[in-house]
Design a protein around this motif. Structure first.
Motif, PDB file in Angstrom:
ATOM      1  N   VAL A 162      40.738  32.662  50.113  1.00 58.22           N
ATOM      2  CA  VAL A 162      39.817  34.186  50.990  1.00 58.22           C
ATOM      3  C   VAL A 162      41.523  35.087  51.370  1.00 58.22           C
ATOM      4  CG1 VAL A 162      37.525  33.027  50.369  1.00 58.22           C
ATOM      5  CG2 VAL A 162      39.259  33.503  52.517  1.00 58.22           C
ATOM      6  N   GLU A 178      41.885  38.453  53.639  1.00 64.25           N
ATOM      7  CA  GLU A 178      40.208  39.973  53.868  1.00 64.25           C
ATOM      8  C   GLU A 178      41.481  40.906  53.793  1.00 64.25           C
ATOM      9  OE1 GLU A 178      39.311  36.474  56.800  1.00 64.25           O
ATOM     10  OE2 GLU A 178      41.162  36.900  56.007  1.00 64.25           O
ATOM     11  N   SER A 211      37.141  43.922  52.879  1.00 66.18           N
ATOM     12  CA  SER A 211      37.105  43.085  51.226  1.00 66.18           C
ATOM     13  C   SER A 211      37.305  42.364  51.638  1.00 66.18           C
ATOM     14  CB  SER A 211      37.494  43.652  50.130  1.00 66.18           C
ATOM     15  OG  SER A 211      37.143  44.939  50.394  1.00 66.18           O
ATOM     16  N   CYS A 212      37.040  40.953  51.218  1.00 65.73           N
ATOM     17  CA  CYS A 212      36.919  39.678  50.921  1.00 65.73           C
ATOM     18  C   CYS A 212      37.264  39.170  49.701  1.00 65.73           C
ATOM     19  CB  CYS A 212      35.915  38.771  51.847  1.00 65.73           C
ATOM     20  SG  CYS A 212      36.803  37.000  51.188  1.00 65.73           S
ATOM     21  N   ALA A 213      38.717  39.039  48.954  1.00 63.05           N
ATOM     22  CA  ALA A 213      38.731  38.355  47.355  1.00 63.05           C
ATOM     23  C   ALA A 213      38.739  36.993  48.079  1.00 63.05           C
ATOM     24  CB  ALA A 213      40.497  38.593  47.020  1.00 63.05           C
ATOM     25  N   SER A 261      39.438  33.441  45.465  1.00 63.14           N
ATOM     26  CA  SER A 261      40.674  33.200  44.293  1.00 63.14           C
ATOM     27  C   SER A 261      40.017  31.267  44.335  1.00 63.14           C
ATOM     28  CB  SER A 261      41.959  32.682  44.285  1.00 63.14           C
ATOM     29  OG  SER A 261      42.169  31.808  45.408  1.00 63.14           O
ATOM     30  N   ARG A 291      27.917  41.929  47.011  1.00 61.48           N
ATOM     31  CA  ARG A 291      29.756  40.694  46.895  1.00 61.48           C
ATOM     32  C   ARG A 291      29.494  41.442  45.363  1.00 61.48           C
ATOM     33  NH1 ARG A 291      25.887  35.243  46.293  1.00 61.48           N
ATOM     34  NH2 ARG A 291      25.459  35.770  43.876  1.00 61.48           N
ATOM     35  N   LYS A 314      34.512  41.096  40.454  1.00 57.71           N
ATOM     36  CA  LYS A 314      35.879  40.937  41.034  1.00 57.71           C
ATOM     37  C   LYS A 314      35.862  39.922  41.915  1.00 57.71           C
ATOM     38  CE  LYS A 314      36.323  45.799  41.142  1.00 57.71           C
ATOM     39  NZ  LYS A 314      36.353  47.592  42.001  1.00 57.71           N
ATOM     40  N   ASN A 315      35.284  38.809  42.049  1.00 58.85           N
ATOM     41  CA  ASN A 315      34.979  37.525  42.790  1.00 58.85           C
ATOM     42  C   ASN A 315      35.844  38.921  44.081  1.00 58.85           C
ATOM     43  OD1 ASN A 315      34.810  35.363  42.472  1.00 58.85           O
ATOM     44  ND2 ASN A 315      36.207  34.335  42.913  1.00 58.85           N
ATOM     45  N   THR A 316      34.714  39.445  44.368  1.00 64.07           N
ATOM     46  CA  THR A 316      34.908  39.728  46.033  1.00 64.07           C
ATOM     47  C   THR A 316      33.486  40.107  46.508  1.00 64.07           C
ATOM     48  OG1 THR A 316      37.118  40.711  44.976  1.00 64.07           O
ATOM     49  CG2 THR A 316      35.996  42.145  47.570  1.00 64.07           C
ATOM     50  N   TYR A 360      32.082  42.123  50.146  1.00 61.52           N
ATOM     51  CA  TYR A 360      32.455  43.282  51.413  1.00 61.52           C
ATOM     52  C   TYR A 360      31.665  43.129  52.448  1.00 61.52           C
ATOM     53  CZ  TYR A 360      33.878  44.683  47.006  1.00 61.52           C
ATOM     54  OH  TYR A 360      34.839  44.582  45.898  1.00 61.52           O
ATOM     55  N   CYS A 394      36.453  36.497  56.999  1.00 64.03           N
ATOM     56  CA  CYS A 394      36.387  35.858  56.012  1.00 64.03           C
ATOM     57  C   CYS A 394      36.159  34.599  55.705  1.00 64.03           C
ATOM     58  CB  CYS A 394      36.216  36.606  54.669  1.00 64.03           C
ATOM     59  SG  CYS A 394      35.835  36.462  53.037  1.00 64.03           S
TER      60      CYS A 394
END
Length: 124
Positions: free
Chosen positions: A4, A6, A21-23, A25, A71, A75-77, A79, A95
């Motif tokens: 993750v 941020e 934001s927290c992306a 994977s 979420r 975008k697999n993110t 917020y 995050c």
């Protein structure tokens, strides 16, 4: 392995807003518990908000009505929308992701994966 990252921190005046934001994977956020925590200088890391795999959410009492976690599965993110910010909100915001979805997500030990943090500074 889940990672993750941020973003979105910065300097804002009291009363202002920021969106973090927290992306993620490695796994889709809808299959995880995704939380936000924060840590101010000299203080322990504290729970801010969580969004669970069933999309239910919880907030720390002091953030209710001001912060919103959401979420975007595409975008697999995840917020964190922060409104009406106060100087007391100044902290590093982290995050976190957890695969044990039966946990409430309100404690830091419910999470196995953490980001590096993003600084939020609220000036008076």
């Amino acid at each position: 392995q889940v990672q993750v990252v941020e973003s979105g921190g910065g300097l804002v005046q009291a009363g202002g807003s920021l969106r973090l934001s927290c992306a993620a994977s490695g796994r889709t956020v809808s299959t995880l518990i995704m939380g936000w925590f924060r840590q101010a200088p000299g203080k322990e890391r504290e729970f801010v908000a969580v969004i669970r795999s069933d999309a239910s959410t919880s907030y720390a009492d002091s953030m209710k009505g001001r912060f919103t976690i959401s979420r975007d599965n595409a975008k697999n993110t995840v917020y964190l929308q922060m409104n009406s910010l106060e100087p007391e909100d100044t902290a590093v915001y982290y995050c976190a992701a957890g695969s044990r979805t039966f946990y409430t997500g309100r404690q830091h030990n419910h999470y196995a994966y953490w980001g590096q943090g993003t600084q939020v500074t609220v000036s008076a």
